[in-house]
Design an enzyme around this catalytic site. Structure first.
Site, PDB file in Angstrom:
ATOM      1  N   LYS A  79       0.817  -1.222   0.000  1.00  0.00           N
ATOM      2  CA  LYS A  79       0.000   0.000   0.000  1.00  0.00           C
ATOM      3  C   LYS A  79       0.852   1.276   0.000  1.00  0.00           C
ATOM      4  O   LYS A  79       0.514   2.250  -0.669  1.00  0.00           O
ATOM      5  CB  LYS A  79      -0.955  -0.004   1.200  1.00  0.00           C
ATOM      6  CG  LYS A  79      -2.083  -1.035   1.060  1.00  0.00           C
ATOM      7  CD  LYS A  79      -3.073  -0.921   2.211  1.00  0.00           C
ATOM      8  CE  LYS A  79      -4.235  -1.879   2.005  1.00  0.00           C
ATOM      9  NZ  LYS A  79      -5.310  -1.694   3.011  1.00  0.00           N
ATOM     10  N   ASP A 115     -10.529   2.675   2.092  1.00  0.00           N
ATOM     11  CA  ASP A 115     -10.772   2.000   3.376  1.00  0.00           C
ATOM     12  C   ASP A 115     -11.624   2.853   4.330  1.00  0.00           C
ATOM     13  O   ASP A 115     -12.581   2.354   4.924  1.00  0.00           O
ATOM     14  CB  ASP A 115      -9.440   1.660   4.063  1.00  0.00           C
ATOM     15  CG  ASP A 115      -8.825   0.372   3.523  1.00  0.00           C
ATOM     16  OD1 ASP A 115      -9.573  -0.477   3.002  1.00  0.00           O
ATOM     17  OD2 ASP A 115      -7.593   0.218   3.631  1.00  0.00           O
TER      18      ASP A 115
HETATM   19  P1  NAP Z   1      -1.350  -2.920  11.087  1.00  0.00           P
HETATM   20  O1  NAP Z   1      -1.004  -1.808  10.162  1.00  0.00           O
HETATM   21  O2  NAP Z   1      -0.403  -4.042  11.293  1.00  0.00           O
HETATM   22  O3  NAP Z   1      -1.677  -2.271  12.520  1.00  0.00           O
HETATM   23  C1  NAP Z   1      -2.047  -3.057  13.621  1.00  0.00           C
HETATM   24  C2  NAP Z   1      -2.312  -2.168  14.834  1.00  0.00           C
HETATM   25  O4  NAP Z   1      -2.793  -3.017  15.876  1.00  0.00           O
HETATM   26  C3  NAP Z   1      -1.061  -1.465  15.352  1.00  0.00           C
HETATM   27  O5  NAP Z   1      -1.432  -0.205  15.832  1.00  0.00           O
HETATM   28  C4  NAP Z   1      -0.620  -2.374  16.502  1.00  0.00           C
HETATM   29  O6  NAP Z   1       0.008  -1.695  17.562  1.00  0.00           O
HETATM   30  C5  NAP Z   1      -1.931  -2.894  17.011  1.00  0.00           C
HETATM   31  N1  NAP Z   1      -1.787  -4.225  17.617  1.00  0.00           N
HETATM   32  C6  NAP Z   1      -1.424  -5.359  16.993  1.00  0.00           C
HETATM   33  N2  NAP Z   1      -1.416  -6.385  17.863  1.00  0.00           N
HETATM   34  C7  NAP Z   1      -1.761  -5.860  19.067  1.00  0.00           C
HETATM   35  C8  NAP Z   1      -1.920  -6.414  20.373  1.00  0.00           C
HETATM   36  N3  NAP Z   1      -1.724  -7.722  20.599  1.00  0.00           N
HETATM   37  N4  NAP Z   1      -2.286  -5.601  21.374  1.00  0.00           N
HETATM   38  C9  NAP Z   1      -2.492  -4.275  21.159  1.00  0.00           C
HETATM   39  N5  NAP Z   1      -2.366  -3.695  19.931  1.00  0.00           N
HETATM   40  C10 NAP Z   1      -2.009  -4.480  18.912  1.00  0.00           C
HETATM   41  O7  NAP Z   1      -2.719  -3.613  10.650  1.00  0.00           O
HETATM   42  P2  NAP Z   1      -3.936  -2.946   9.844  1.00  0.00           P
HETATM   43  O8  NAP Z   1      -3.715  -3.093   8.396  1.00  0.00           O
HETATM   44  O9  NAP Z   1      -4.185  -1.601  10.392  1.00  0.00           O
HETATM   45  O10 NAP Z   1      -5.136  -3.938  10.211  1.00  0.00           O
HETATM   46  C11 NAP Z   1      -5.667  -4.003  11.516  1.00  0.00           C
HETATM   47  C12 NAP Z   1      -6.865  -4.968  11.519  1.00  0.00           C
HETATM   48  O11 NAP Z   1      -7.900  -4.429  10.712  1.00  0.00           O
HETATM   49  C13 NAP Z   1      -6.539  -6.354  10.945  1.00  0.00           C
HETATM   50  O12 NAP Z   1      -7.211  -7.331  11.688  1.00  0.00           O
HETATM   51  C14 NAP Z   1      -7.111  -6.302   9.549  1.00  0.00           C
HETATM   52  O13 NAP Z   1      -7.521  -7.574   9.083  1.00  0.00           O
HETATM   53  C15 NAP Z   1      -8.321  -5.407   9.777  1.00  0.00           C
HETATM   54  N6  NAP Z   1      -8.738  -4.721   8.558  1.00  0.00           N
HETATM   55  C16 NAP Z   1     -10.022  -4.880   8.162  1.00  0.00           C
HETATM   56  C17 NAP Z   1     -10.471  -4.228   7.042  1.00  0.00           C
HETATM   57  C18 NAP Z   1     -11.899  -4.392   6.616  1.00  0.00           C
HETATM   58  O14 NAP Z   1     -12.216  -4.063   5.464  1.00  0.00           O
HETATM   59  N7  NAP Z   1     -12.775  -4.867   7.483  1.00  0.00           N
HETATM   60  C19 NAP Z   1      -9.594  -3.403   6.301  1.00  0.00           C
HETATM   61  C20 NAP Z   1      -8.279  -3.256   6.738  1.00  0.00           C
HETATM   62  C21 NAP Z   1      -7.856  -3.929   7.875  1.00  0.00           C
HETATM   63  P3  NAP Z   1       1.515  -1.113  17.447  1.00  0.00           P
HETATM   64  O15 NAP Z   1       1.415   0.164  16.665  1.00  0.00           O
HETATM   65  O16 NAP Z   1       1.897  -0.885  18.861  1.00  0.00           O
HETATM   66  O17 NAP Z   1       2.318  -2.179  16.755  1.00  0.00           O
END
Ligand code: NAP
Length: 294
Positions: A79, A115
Site C-alpha cells: 500500500k 478503506d
Molecule cells: P497494522 O497496520 O499491522 O496495525 C495493527 C495495529 O494493531 C497497530 O497499531 C498495533 O500496535 C496494534 N496491535 C497489533 N497487535 C496488538 C496487540 N496484541 N495488542 C495491542 N495492539 C495491537 O494492521 P492494519 O492493516 O491496520 O489492520 C488491523 C486490523 O484491521 C486487521 O485485523 C485487519 O484484518 C483489519 N482490517 C479490516 C479491514 C476491513 O475491510 N474490514 C480493512 C483493513 C484492515 P503497534 O502500533 O503498537 O504495533
C-alpha cells in the site's frame, strides 16, 4: 477459491481485467467480491489475484500499464510503495500515504484509498450512526486505524482519541484528524459514542490465549456503537462483549464490502450491487476450512 463461479465468467479476448496485488494473496476476498459484482451488473469484466512479492510493486504497475489492466486493488505489503509509484494520488491516499486501489485514467494511474470511506459507509448503513459531532475512540494506529481516523474527521466527528500500545504511532494517526484528534487512553471508551477496534486482536483466534480486546470491555455500555474491523470470525470476542454490555455491535465485513464497492465505482462508474457482494463474501467465509477465510 471455492464456491460457485459467477455466471458471467466466460472470459474472452474482449473481457476487461482488474486484479488484486499482495503477498500473501491466496485468501484475498477481492476477486470474490468484484466478480460477484460484475456478474450482478452483467459487466464483461473479471478480477484475478496476483501474488506480487515485497519489492515488486513497481514491476506490477509496469505490467498493469503494458497489459491494459483497468484497475488494481492493493493489499499488504504494497500500500505504501504503490502510493510512491502512481502518477497521481487522491486527497485521501495522499494524506494516508497509502493506496488500496489503482484507477486507470487514460494513460495515468491514480492512487485512491477507499478503506476509510468504506468504514463510514458501513457505519451509516449498518447502524444508522452519524459521526458528525460524535466522540470516537479508535483502538490501534496501523493502516486501517489511520484510514478510519481520517474518514471520521472528514465525516465531522468532534473528538477522535487514538489508543495504541506504541505512543508515537498513536500521535501520528491522531494528527490526521487535526485539532479534533488526540492520543487517548482506555478510559476514553467510557464517554465515547463510538469505539472502533482497529487492531487484529480477535482475528482467527488471535487473543484466545491473552487479551481479547485492546481495552477492557467493561468500559462499554448501552447507547454506544462498538465496531470491529476484524471480519473473520464475523462475530469476534470484542463484538460479543459489546453486545453483552448493551452496545450496538458492528462487524468488519461491512467495511470490507463497502471499500470494495467504492473501488468498483472508481473503475466502472457503476453503483455497486451491495447485496450480491455481501452474499458472495459471507458464502466464501462460511466455506473456509481451518479457521481462515477461503
Ligand atoms: P497494522 O497496520 O499491522 O496495525 C495493527 C495495529 O494493531 C497497530 O497499531 C498495533 O500496535 C496494534 N496491535 C497489533 N497487535 C496488538 C496487540 N496484541 N495488542 C495491542 N495492539 C495491537 O494492521 P492494519 O492493516 O491496520 O489492520 C488491523 C486490523 O484491521 C486487521 O485485523 C485487519 O484484518 C483489519 N482490517 C479490516 C479491514 C476491513 O475491510 N474490514 C480493512 C483493513 C484492515 P503497534 O502500533 O503498537 O504495533
Amino acid at each position: 477459491m471455492s464456491g460457485p463461479a459467477p455466471a458471467h465468467l466466460a472470459v474472452t479476448a474482449s473481457t476487461t481485467v482488474v486484479g488484486v496485488i499482495g503477498d500473501p494473496i491466496g485468501h484475498s476476498l477481492s476477486p470474490v467480491l468484484h466478480n460477484a459484482a460484475f456478474g450482478a451488473l452483467g459487466l464483461d469484466w473479471v478480477s484475478v489475484a496476483f501474488r506480487v512479492p515485497p519489492g515488486r510493486a513497481a514491476a506490477a504497475l509496469t505490467g498493469m500499464r503494458a497489459l491494459g489492466i483497468a484497475g488494481l486493488s492493493v493489499t499488504m505489503p504494497h500500500k505504501h510503495e504503490v502510493a510512491r509509484l502512481v502518477d497521481r494520488l487522491t486527497p485521501a491516499a495522499a494524506r494516508l500515504e497509502a493506496v488500496n486501489c489503482v484507477v486507470r485514467s487514460g494513460d495515468e494511474l491514480v492512487g485512491e484509498n477507499t478503506d476509510g470511506a468504506g468504514f463510514v459507509a458501513s457505519l451509516e448503513r449498518g447502524t444508522g450512526f452519524d459521526p458528525s459531532g460524535a466522540r470516537c475512540v479508535v483502538l490501534g494506529a496501523g493502516g486501517a486505524a489511520r484510514a478510519v481516523v481520517l474518514a471520521l474527521a472528514g465525516a465531522g466527528a468532534a473528538d477522535i482519541a487514538v489508543v495504541n500500545r506504541t505512543g508515537a504511532k498513536a500521535a501520528a494517526a491522531a494528527a490526521l484528524a487535526g485539532p479534533r484528534g488526540r492520543v487517548g487512553a482506555p478510559a476514553d471508551a467510557v464517554t465515547a459514542d463510538l469505539v472502533v477496534n482497529a487492531t487484529p486482536i480477535g482475528m482467527g483466534g488471535m487473543g484466545s490465549e491473552g487479551a481479547t480486546s485492546a481495552v477492557d470491555p467493561s468500559r462499554l455500555h448501552p447507547g454506544q456503537v462498538v465496531a470491529d474491523l476484524v471480519y473473520h470470525p464475523l462475530v469476534t470476542p470484542w463484538l460479543r462483549a459489546a453486545s453483552e454490555a448493551g452496545a450496538t455491535p458492528l462487524g468488519g465485513l461491512g467495511m470490507l464490502v463497502h471499500q470494495a464497492a467504492a473501488q468498483l465505482r472508481c473503475w466502472t462508474g457503476s453503483d455497486a450491487p451491495l447485496a450480491a457482494m455481501w452474499e458472495a463474501a459471507t458464502g466464501e467465509l462460511a466455506s473456509g476450512e481451518d479457521g481462515r477465510p477461503a
